[in-house]
Structures are given as C-alpha cells and as structure tokens.
Design an enzyme around this catalytic site. Structure first.
Site, PDB file in Angstrom:
ATOM      1  N   CYS A 107       0.828  -1.205   0.000  1.00 18.87           N
ATOM      2  CA  CYS A 107       0.000   0.000   0.000  1.00 18.87           C
ATOM      3  C   CYS A 107       0.869   1.265   0.000  1.00 18.87           C
ATOM      4  CB  CYS A 107      -0.990  -0.019   1.164  1.00 18.87           C
ATOM      5  SG  CYS A 107      -2.350   1.169   0.947  1.00 18.87           S
ATOM      6  N   HIS A 208      -3.766  -4.977   0.799  1.00 16.43           N
ATOM      7  CA  HIS A 208      -3.217  -5.360   2.103  1.00 16.43           C
ATOM      8  C   HIS A 208      -3.350  -6.869   2.318  1.00 16.43           C
ATOM      9  CE1 HIS A 208      -2.451  -1.470   4.196  1.00 16.43           C
ATOM     10  NE2 HIS A 208      -3.255  -1.020   3.235  1.00 16.43           N
ATOM     11  N   GLU A 210      -1.855  -8.725   4.334  1.00 17.79           N
ATOM     12  CA  GLU A 210      -1.759  -9.118   5.748  1.00 17.79           C
ATOM     13  C   GLU A 210      -3.133  -9.259   6.392  1.00 17.79           C
ATOM     14  OE1 GLU A 210      -1.808  -4.600   5.929  1.00 17.79           O
ATOM     15  OE2 GLU A 210      -1.068  -6.178   4.581  1.00 17.79           O
TER      16      GLU A 210
END
Length: 233
Positions: A107, A208, A210
């Site tokens: 990002c 993202h 994660e």
C-alpha cells in the site's frame, strides 16, 4: 532451518498502530521469519546497519507521503503526512534498493517505492475511481478484482492471471518511477502492483495481504514467497 531476519519500520505506539503492525508480524512469522521492528531514527550509519543485518525489508501501509517528495504541491484530498516516517523510510528504502535487498512494499510502501524511483502519485483518486478503493471495514475480504501481467513474478507466485483483493487506499501511483512496470491493474485503471526490471526480488502491491492471509491462501503465498527469497538471499 535458518530463519531470515526481516525488518519492518515501526508504525507507532498507540493501540491502532500496534494492531496494524501485528498483522504484518504475524504473517511474516507464520511464513518462517524472525521480525525486527525498526525504530525511526534519522541516522545514515543506523540505516546502513539495518540494510546489512536484515535479510529483507517490509515497507508497510500508513499515511500519505509528502507531495513535495515527488515534486508536487498539496492538492485537495491529500491527507496529513507523517514527516518522521517519510524522513526515515524513504532513505532506508533507497539504501535497500542500492544493494538489491529483497523487498515487500504494501500500500503506502508501494507508493513509497514509486516515489523513491522518481515517480509521482495521485493525491486523491476518489474523483477518478469507478470501484471502491477505500473499504477499511471489509479489509479481511475482497473488494475488487485485479488483472495480473502474465509475465510478472506476482502471477507466477499466485498461479493465476487474476486475483481478488481488499482495498484500503485513496491514493495511487500516477507517473511510474524508473525501472518500474505495472504487474497488476484495477478494473478502473490504477496500478495495483509494481515490479522492478532486473531486480532480485521485489513485491509491491497496493492492497493489504496481511489482512486477507488468514482466510485467503493465495494472499498468504505472497508472504511465503518473500520469506523464501530472504532466506535464499
């Protein structure tokens, strides 16, 4: 097994920053890495030491980058930058690039990579976007699809020419930096992943992973591939 050491700049000390940092750390450790949280310290010798002792670096999400760093004036819609993060992370990223260190830029990290290599950013894509790009509350699930360049490392890792991704951003890459090429794009034409020509290993994604890795095996593969590259390095 030798566990590679991966450095990630600190996101801050408040509960929100700690939560966001945990997501990166958990995915990296699950993939087999030791993680070092890097305090913000504007010191050339310190940054040189980080690059030497870390097998790879993650540049995470966060606030908008100062437009002056890519030669622009502040425009309506641009958010407040974290000048300390900019002052620490930009030279650290440039130092890592100089020695070919494995990188995972996520990002803001992807935008920082573009700026580091001379590119520019859209300061607010809301007037231009055709699908929703800022959906924090659904960060664990896909918001839109992306089309991958079939010659990209990203497509090789995911084993596909498309992916479904989340989206938590309001800025995007505009003019590409030197040596960069677009490895994935959104349906409305914004770069969603970048790669560097003739670079050992760099994953740079606008979404993202994660937040998706726990439920979406394809997104976890990105962490596995990065950690493997750090171990090989």
């Amino acid at each position: 097994m030798i566990y590679p050491t991966i450095g990630i700049p600190t996101l801050g000390s408040d509960l929100y920053c700690q939560y966001m940092q945990y997501k990166y750390v958990h995915c990296l450790r699950r993939a087999g890495a030791m993680v070092e949280i890097l305090p913000q310290k504007i010191d050339g010798a310190y940054m040189e030491d980080i690059v030497k002792r870390c097998d790879g670096l993650v540049f995470p999400g966060g606030p908008d980058i100062q437009p002056s760093l890519y030669g622009k004036e502040v425009e309506i819609g641009c958010g407040k930058p974290d000048r300390m993060r900019d002052a620490f992370e930009l030279p650290l990223l440039k130092a890592a690039l100089e020695v070919g260190k494995p990188l995972f830029c996520i990002c803001r990290g992807m935008q920082l990579l573009n700026v580091a290599l001379g590119g520019t950013l859209y300061q607010d894509i809301k007037p231009r976007q055709q699908c929703r790009h800022s959906d924090f509350w659904h960060r664990a699930t896909a918001t839109h699809s992306v089309e991958l360049d079939t010659d990209s490392r990203l497509a090789e890792i995911l084993g596909s020419d498309t992916a479904s991704v989340n989206s938590i951003h309001h800025q995007a890459v505009d003019d590409l930096g030197k040596r960069l090429w677009v490895a994935a794009g959104s349906p409305d034409g914004f770069p969603e992943a970048l790669e560097i020509e003739d670079y050992p290993f760099c994953l740079a994604v606008q979404w993202h992973p994660e937040h998706m890795a726990a439920r979406t095996p394809a997104q976890y593969k990105l962490f596995q591939a990065f950690v493997q590259a750090c171990q090989d390095h």
